[in-house]
Motif scaffolding. Sequence first.
Motif, PDB file in Angstrom:
ATOM      1  N   GLN A 104     -28.181 -86.822 -69.119  1.00 19.23           N
ATOM      2  CA  GLN A 104     -29.148 -86.224 -68.194  1.00 19.23           C
ATOM      3  C   GLN A 104     -30.289 -87.210 -67.902  1.00 19.23           C
ATOM      4  N   GLU A 105     -30.834 -87.793 -68.980  1.00 18.83           N
ATOM      5  CA  GLU A 105     -31.958 -88.741 -68.851  1.00 18.83           C
ATOM      6  C   GLU A 105     -31.552 -89.992 -68.072  1.00 18.83           C
ATOM      7  N   LEU A 136     -37.340 -90.085 -77.351  1.00 16.72           N
ATOM      8  CA  LEU A 136     -36.074 -90.575 -76.803  1.00 16.72           C
ATOM      9  C   LEU A 136     -36.272 -91.011 -75.351  1.00 16.72           C
ATOM     10  N   SER A 137     -36.945 -90.192 -74.565  1.00 16.18           N
ATOM     11  CA  SER A 137     -37.179 -90.535 -73.149  1.00 16.18           C
ATOM     12  C   SER A 137     -37.954 -91.837 -73.027  1.00 16.18           C
ATOM     13  N   ASP A 138     -38.987 -92.001 -73.869  1.00 14.11           N
ATOM     14  CA  ASP A 138     -39.789 -93.232 -73.835  1.00 14.11           C
ATOM     15  C   ASP A 138     -38.915 -94.451 -74.105  1.00 14.11           C
ATOM     16  N   TYR A 139     -38.120 -94.371 -75.155  1.00 17.55           N
ATOM     17  CA  TYR A 139     -37.286 -95.518 -75.528  1.00 17.55           C
ATOM     18  C   TYR A 139     -36.276 -95.826 -74.423  1.00 17.55           C
ATOM     19  N   LEU A 140     -35.701 -94.785 -73.834  1.00 15.36           N
ATOM     20  CA  LEU A 140     -34.680 -95.000 -72.803  1.00 15.36           C
ATOM     21  C   LEU A 140     -35.257 -95.722 -71.594  1.00 15.36           C
ATOM     22  N   HIS A 196     -15.446 -85.196 -72.048  1.00 14.75           N
ATOM     23  CA  HIS A 196     -16.432 -84.266 -71.463  1.00 14.75           C
ATOM     24  C   HIS A 196     -17.646 -85.012 -70.932  1.00 14.75           C
ATOM     25  N   PHE A 197     -17.937 -86.125 -71.536  1.00 16.81           N
ATOM     26  CA  PHE A 197     -19.200 -86.801 -71.232  1.00 16.81           C
ATOM     27  C   PHE A 197     -19.017 -87.990 -70.299  1.00 16.81           C
ATOM     28  N   ASP A 198     -17.769 -88.408 -70.145  1.00 17.99           N
ATOM     29  CA  ASP A 198     -17.505 -89.526 -69.249  1.00 17.99           C
ATOM     30  C   ASP A 198     -18.311 -90.765 -69.639  1.00 17.99           C
ATOM     31  N   ILE A 199     -18.336 -91.051 -70.928  1.00 21.17           N
ATOM     32  CA  ILE A 199     -18.998 -92.260 -71.440  1.00 21.17           C
ATOM     33  C   ILE A 199     -17.916 -93.105 -72.108  1.00 21.17           C
ATOM     34  N   PRO A 200     -17.823 -94.396 -71.776  1.00 20.78           N
ATOM     35  CA  PRO A 200     -16.718 -95.203 -72.303  1.00 20.78           C
ATOM     36  C   PRO A 200     -16.885 -95.578 -73.786  1.00 20.78           C
TER      37      PRO A 200
END
Length: 205
Positions: A124-125, A91-95, A156-160
């Motif tokens: 977090q990432e 996941l980190s690599d793709y991000l 909670h996540f503050d993602i639109p």
Amino acid sequence: MRAVLIANPKGGAGKTTLATNLTGHFANAGKAVTLCDLDRQQSSLRWMAFRDPAMPPVTGYFAGNQMLINLPKEPDWVVMDAPAGLQGYKLSDYLRLVDKVVIPVVPSVFDMAATEDFLAAIRQEMRGRRHAIGIVAMRVDPRTRAASMLEEFLKHFDIPILSYIRNTQNYVNVAASGLTVFDPPRAKFRRDVEQWQPLLQWLEE
Ligand SMILES: Nc1ncnc2c1ncn2[C@@H]1O[C@H](COP(=O)(O)OP(=O)(O)O)[C@@H](O)[C@H]1O
Ligand SMILES: [Mg+2]
């Protein structure tokens, strides 16, 4: 080249539906687009294989077995279709490779629970790149209780939530023939194409 990752840890959330239709949008807009299928099941590539050669072209390849991914530089857009269960270093690599992340979420208690840790990990990432994460509410009517449950959950996540995509057999039918709601006959899919507009605008920002 710009790249977008479509991801959600749960199978059936709508990743491949979003990835293939988004690819269809770019192709119909005259953009060079490549589908990068990261899923061993290779549903996106199967969709591509069914595609009518008379339709705006898309290219694609399987990258689910690669340790290090190099995205092609030539296309205008690369759309990455993630596998279920994506996490950890992959996941980190793709991000790191992408400009934007789109997360389809079906507003069911099971899907939301399964997505919670993933949303926390991505946030977090992507510290400092918060504006690059967006949700698509999948298979939902925005006026329903399910939609408000999803909105409450996402606070909670503050993602639109970028777009609400309705539940319709249109997506099932086009998938079976390598098409998308952006391909002709356009009149048939007008309502669906409308629902995509906020997501498409956000991607271009
Ligand atoms: N908005 C929708 N309306 C109706 N069916 C949908 C919709 N989105 C996805 N589906 C169907 O749900 C199933 C799972 O979707 P899919 O995109 O394959 O999920 P994933 O790639 O996350 O596993 C597919 O059969 C797909 O056609
Ligand atoms: Mg899939």
